[in-house]
Design an enzyme around this catalytic site. Structure first.
Site, short mmCIF file in Angstrom:
data_model
loop_
_atom_site.label_atom_id
_atom_site.label_comp_id
_atom_site.label_asym_id
_atom_site.label_seq_id
_atom_site.Cartn_x
_atom_site.Cartn_y
_atom_site.Cartn_z
N HIS A 159 -10.64 1.80 8.50
CA HIS A 159 -10.24 0.39 8.56
C HIS A 159 -9.09 0.23 9.54
O HIS A 159 -8.44 1.20 9.93
CB HIS A 159 -9.81 -0.12 7.18
CG HIS A 159 -10.96 -0.47 6.28
ND1 HIS A 159 -11.57 0.49 5.49
CD2 HIS A 159 -11.61 -1.64 6.05
CE1 HIS A 159 -12.55 -0.10 4.81
NE2 HIS A 159 -12.59 -1.38 5.13
N LYS A 163 -4.41 -2.42 6.86
CA LYS A 163 -4.88 -2.30 5.47
C LYS A 163 -3.88 -1.50 4.65
O LYS A 163 -3.42 -0.44 5.07
CB LYS A 163 -6.27 -1.65 5.44
CG LYS A 163 -6.87 -1.64 4.04
CD LYS A 163 -8.37 -1.41 4.06
CE LYS A 163 -8.93 -1.28 2.66
NZ LYS A 163 -8.75 -2.51 1.86
P1 NAP Z 1 -4.02 -10.52 4.71
O1 NAP Z 1 -4.37 -10.91 6.10
O2 NAP Z 1 -2.74 -9.82 4.44
O3 NAP Z 1 -4.13 -11.85 3.82
C1 NAP Z 1 -3.64 -11.96 2.52
C2 NAP Z 1 -3.03 -13.33 2.41
O4 NAP Z 1 -2.69 -13.60 1.06
C3 NAP Z 1 -1.74 -13.45 3.25
O5 NAP Z 1 -1.81 -14.62 4.03
C4 NAP Z 1 -0.67 -13.55 2.17
O6 NAP Z 1 0.44 -14.33 2.57
C5 NAP Z 1 -1.45 -14.26 1.08
N1 NAP Z 1 -0.75 -14.23 -0.21
C6 NAP Z 1 0.05 -13.27 -0.73
N2 NAP Z 1 0.53 -13.66 -1.94
C7 NAP Z 1 0.02 -14.90 -2.17
C8 NAP Z 1 0.16 -15.85 -3.21
N3 NAP Z 1 0.94 -15.59 -4.28
N4 NAP Z 1 -0.51 -17.04 -3.14
C9 NAP Z 1 -1.27 -17.31 -2.07
N5 NAP Z 1 -1.42 -16.46 -1.00
C10 NAP Z 1 -0.79 -15.27 -1.07
O7 NAP Z 1 -5.18 -9.58 4.09
P2 NAP Z 1 -6.76 -9.66 4.31
O8 NAP Z 1 -7.16 -8.65 5.35
O9 NAP Z 1 -7.19 -11.07 4.45
O10 NAP Z 1 -7.25 -9.05 2.92
C11 NAP Z 1 -6.90 -9.64 1.68
C12 NAP Z 1 -7.50 -8.85 0.53
O11 NAP Z 1 -8.93 -8.94 0.60
C13 NAP Z 1 -7.18 -7.35 0.56
O12 NAP Z 1 -7.05 -6.90 -0.77
C14 NAP Z 1 -8.43 -6.74 1.20
O13 NAP Z 1 -8.63 -5.39 0.83
C15 NAP Z 1 -9.49 -7.63 0.60
N6 NAP Z 1 -10.75 -7.69 1.33
C16 NAP Z 1 -11.88 -7.69 0.57
C17 NAP Z 1 -13.10 -7.81 1.17
C18 NAP Z 1 -14.32 -7.91 0.28
O14 NAP Z 1 -15.44 -8.13 0.80
N7 NAP Z 1 -14.17 -7.80 -1.04
C19 NAP Z 1 -13.20 -7.93 2.57
C20 NAP Z 1 -12.02 -7.94 3.32
C21 NAP Z 1 -10.80 -7.83 2.70
P3 NAP Z 1 1.78 -13.61 3.10
O15 NAP Z 1 1.38 -12.83 4.30
O16 NAP Z 1 2.67 -14.78 3.37
O17 NAP Z 1 2.25 -12.74 1.95
#
Ligand code: NAP
Length: 271
Positions: A159, A163
């Site tokens: 990844h 991550k």
């Molecule tokens: P990311 O870019 O870091 O996005 C996460 C977002 O959540 C950030 O904007 C963060 O804001 C926000 N956040 C944190 N605390 C919050 C709260 N209390 N209320 C509302 N928003 C909040 O990460 P990502 O790459 O999008 O991935 C997010 C998650 O999805 C990870 O766990 C990843 O492993 C997972 N994922 C899953 C799949 C699937 O198919 N299941 C696919 C891709 C990713 P701040 O930056 O301001 O803290």
């Protein structure tokens, strides 16, 4: 499939997945973005969600508190961090709102806390929402049952550098699918990385190798290696849109289902 018009809230709206989800909702039929949330510390509170996602203004303002929009949606899609997802799940359960959960990296205790809400609301949770990966889960079950205990099984995942959890939720789910098919318990047979004098390989183990580099969206390979031949089942994601489209499909599917815990195998009728 009957599609009921679905009002969706996206939390983590400014995140990598959040922005992709907003775009995916705007391209899908029968769904509508009606709320967008971010963490209270975010500098993007008050911004227009569509503008942020690069699809042009859509009039949905990003808020910092689920209670401000709790009456505005049917399903919340949550790809954030475990602590935020737990808090959102408690609020959604209290207000009888459905949830699609993509967040990974929960501890066992957090997972138990989260899943307790399935008594009250319907939750679709998957380590990976892409259709291709979910097909791979099915193929892995078949491969493990056919090749049995005569092979060494290794899971490799790669990844992007941002991550924060490892191995990926998808890699762990792949390991679970294989372990279940072979009657093994992943919590006792998994080996996470190897270094130094490891000794010879124990066939009962399932090995995991993790790479973090550049902008890799998500590569997974499960290797079934015997003497003289090797089967590899590989999935490579080149865009987050594959996860987002699956999550939006799951949100629409949840409208037809009562409280309980579901995953993408249910949504795709692969079980
Ligand atoms: P990311 O870019 O870091 O996005 C996460 C977002 O959540 C950030 O904007 C963060 O804001 C926000 N956040 C944190 N605390 C919050 C709260 N209390 N209320 C509302 N928003 C909040 O990460 P990502 O790459 O999008 O991935 C997010 C998650 O999805 C990870 O766990 C990843 O492993 C997972 N994922 C899953 C799949 C699937 O198919 N299941 C696919 C891709 C990713 P701040 O930056 O301001 O803290």
């Amino acid at each position: 499939m009957t599609i009921i018009a679905t009002k969706i809230a996206v939390t983590g709206a400014a995140g990598r997945m959040g922005k992709t989800l907003i775009e995916a909702i705007s391209n899908a039929e029968g769904v509508e973005l009606t709320a967008a949330l971010e963490s209270a510390e975010s500098s993007l509170i008050g911004a227009d969600a569509g503008e942020l996602a690069g699809i042009g203004k859509n009039g949905v303002v990003i808020v910092d508190d689920i209670n401000k929009v709790i009456n505005d949606f049917d399903v919340m899609i949550d790809f954030t961090v475990p602590a935020a997802t737990l808090a959102n799940a408690a609020a959604c359960a209290a207000a009888s709102k459905k949830m699609v959960i993509g967040t990974t990296g929960f501890t066992e205790q957090q997972k138990d806390q989260l899943l307790a809400h399935q008594e009250k609301i319907s939750i679709c949770m998957a380590a990976n929402f892409s259709v291709g990966v979910n097909l791979c889960f099915k193929l892995l079950d078949m491969a493990a049952r056919t090749l049995g205990d005569d092979v060494d099984i290794e899971v490799y995942e790669a990844h992007h550098r941002h991550k924060v959890d490892a191995p990926s939720g998808t890699a762990l789910r792949m390991g679970e699918v294989v372990a279940d098919a072979l009657g093994r318990d992943l919590s006792t047979c998994a080996v996470y990385g190897r270094e130094g004098q490891t000794g010879a390989r124990d066939r009962e183990t399932i090995g995991f190798a993790t790479v973090r580099a550049g902008d890799i969206v998500g590569d997974h390979t499960v290797m079934f290696a015997a003497d003289g031949e090797r089967v590899e089942i590989t999935h490579k994601a080149s865009s987050r849109m594959s996860f987002a489209r699956g999550a939006v499909r799951a949100a629409a599917w949840l409208m037809l289902n009562e409280s309980g815990l579901y995953d993408m195998q249910d949504v795709l009728a692969l079980r």
